[in-house]
Design a protein around this motif. Structure first.
Motif, short mmCIF file in Angstrom:
data_model
loop_
_atom_site.label_atom_id
_atom_site.label_comp_id
_atom_site.label_asym_id
_atom_site.label_seq_id
_atom_site.Cartn_x
_atom_site.Cartn_y
_atom_site.Cartn_z
N GLY A 12 45.55 34.63 38.90
CA GLY A 12 45.22 34.71 37.48
C GLY A 12 44.51 36.00 37.16
O GLY A 12 43.88 36.62 38.04
N ALA A 13 44.60 36.43 35.91
CA ALA A 13 43.98 37.69 35.50
C ALA A 13 42.46 37.63 35.64
O ALA A 13 41.81 38.61 36.02
CB ALA A 13 44.38 38.03 34.07
N GLY A 14 41.89 36.46 35.33
CA GLY A 14 40.44 36.32 35.46
C GLY A 14 39.99 36.44 36.90
O GLY A 14 38.96 37.09 37.19
N GLU A 15 40.74 35.83 37.80
CA GLU A 15 40.41 35.92 39.22
C GLU A 15 40.56 37.37 39.70
O GLU A 15 39.75 37.86 40.49
CB GLU A 15 41.32 35.00 40.04
N ALA A 16 41.61 38.04 39.23
CA ALA A 16 41.82 39.44 39.60
C ALA A 16 40.64 40.30 39.15
O ALA A 16 40.16 41.16 39.89
CB ALA A 16 43.12 39.96 39.00
N GLU A 17 40.16 40.04 37.94
CA GLU A 17 39.03 40.81 37.43
C GLU A 17 37.79 40.60 38.29
O GLU A 17 37.05 41.56 38.59
CB GLU A 17 38.75 40.43 35.98
N LYS A 18 37.54 39.36 38.70
CA LYS A 18 36.38 39.08 39.55
C LYS A 18 36.47 39.87 40.87
O LYS A 18 35.48 40.45 41.33
CB LYS A 18 36.30 37.58 39.87
N VAL A 19 37.66 39.84 41.46
CA VAL A 19 37.84 40.56 42.73
C VAL A 19 37.61 42.05 42.53
O VAL A 19 36.92 42.71 43.33
CB VAL A 19 39.26 40.31 43.28
N LEU A 20 38.17 42.61 41.46
CA LEU A 20 38.05 44.05 41.21
C LEU A 20 36.60 44.44 40.97
O LEU A 20 36.13 45.46 41.51
CB LEU A 20 38.92 44.44 40.01
N VAL A 21 35.89 43.67 40.21
CA VAL A 21 34.47 43.97 39.96
C VAL A 21 33.67 43.91 41.26
O VAL A 21 32.84 44.78 41.54
CB VAL A 21 33.89 43.00 38.90
#
Length: 299
Positions: free
Chosen positions: A244-253
């Motif tokens: 999911g995009a939200g999970e991707a954002e967490k990983v990237l941050v």
């Protein structure tokens, strides 16, 4: 060494004797210019202790040049006629005891088949499999200290490109995982038979220690996903991989990478940081089913 090398007349005569016609299917373009062979051998900077792995030796032009310097040459040839003929060609012109011919697919060769262990990869690679071959051999042969490969110029440009370049992509990042690469010159079509309709390029590389603390397959999953749709931000491009995009954002941050960045701006170290963030204890080590499905993708 000068007398041992094959020129245009010797190449044509040898091919005729063997009944060999270069085929597009195998990506065969034989080097028939001795000066180009000398240039490749010199650019490879081999030592007398090096064990060279050559892929696609063909009629033996480059093989003879390599035998003039290296301690041993492993020649991996898929064409059965060429593989069978190479020892006799070498025996007439060089020390055949320094040569081992493997009638095999370079994409399937294993380290256990190559003894003594190769220290350098030097090859005129078939255009259609150049990138997969290089990546497979670097993964399979940790004894390689470096190499020099001749590939289509467009492929050479991609292999040596850095972050931010228009041609930076999956091959660039995956080669950078294993080695530091640089352009080592252009090769004109006229030195080949048959003459290709594109220029070739030399790529030199020196092995280096990959980023620590993260699995290569996971990093390569991230790379594949990031470049699958180049215009997307990493938040969007990695959504399928991360769950999911939200999970991707967490990983990237967590990895210290902007979710709005794009894959073509990231170094291999940054891709490794993303993979580490997704699999580390801070994130919980969760990957989507999509990510797990692609664990075996290497190229």
């Amino acid at each position: 060494m000068a007398d041992a090398l094959l020129g245009p007349a010797e190449i044509r005569e040898l091919a005729a004797r063997l009944g060999v016609a270069p085929t597009k299917k195998l990506g065969q373009n034989f080097v028939h210019d001795p000066n180009t062979v000398r240039r490749i051998v010199a650019a490879a900077a081999l030592t007398s202790d090096d064990v060279v792995l050559e892929v696609g030796p063909g009629l033996g032009s480059l093989t003879l040049g390599l035998l003039g310097t290296a301690a041993h040459v492993h020649a991996v040839e898929l064409d059965p006629v060429l593989a069978a003929a190479l020892p006799a060609t070498v025996a007439e012109r060089a020390d055949v005891a320094k040569l081992t011919v493997h009638h095999a697919d370079a994409l399937r060769i294993r380290a256990a088949e190559l003894l003594p262990a190769p220290t350098m990869l030097v090859a005129n690679l078939p255009y259609n499999v150049a990138v997969p071959v290089v990546l497979h051999l670097l993964a399979e042969l940790p004894t390689l200290r470096g190499g020099l490969v001749m590939v289509q110029k467009e492929v050479a440009d991609r292999l040596v490109a850095g972050p931010g370049s228009k041609v930076y992509g999956v091959p660039s990042v995956k080669l950078a995982w294993y080695a530091e690469a640089r352009a080592a010159g252009k090769v004109p079509p006229a030195v080949f038979w048959p003459v290709p309709n594109v220029d070739s390029g030399l790529v030199a590389f020196a092995a280096r220690t990959p980023p620590a603390g993260v699995d290569r397959r996971t990093v390569f999953q991230v790379v594949d996903a990031a470049f699958a749709q180049r215009r997307k931000t990493l938040r969007a491009a990695l959504a399928g991989w991360a769950g999911g995009a939200g999970e991707a954002e967490k990983v990237l941050v967590t990895a210290g990478v902007s979710p709005q960045a794009r894959g073509e701006s990231l170094s291999v170290q940054q891709f490794a940081a993303i993979a580490a963030a997704a699999t580390g204890p801070g994130y919980g080590g969760k990957l989507s089913a999509s990510g797990r499905r692609h664990e075996e993708v290497d190229s």
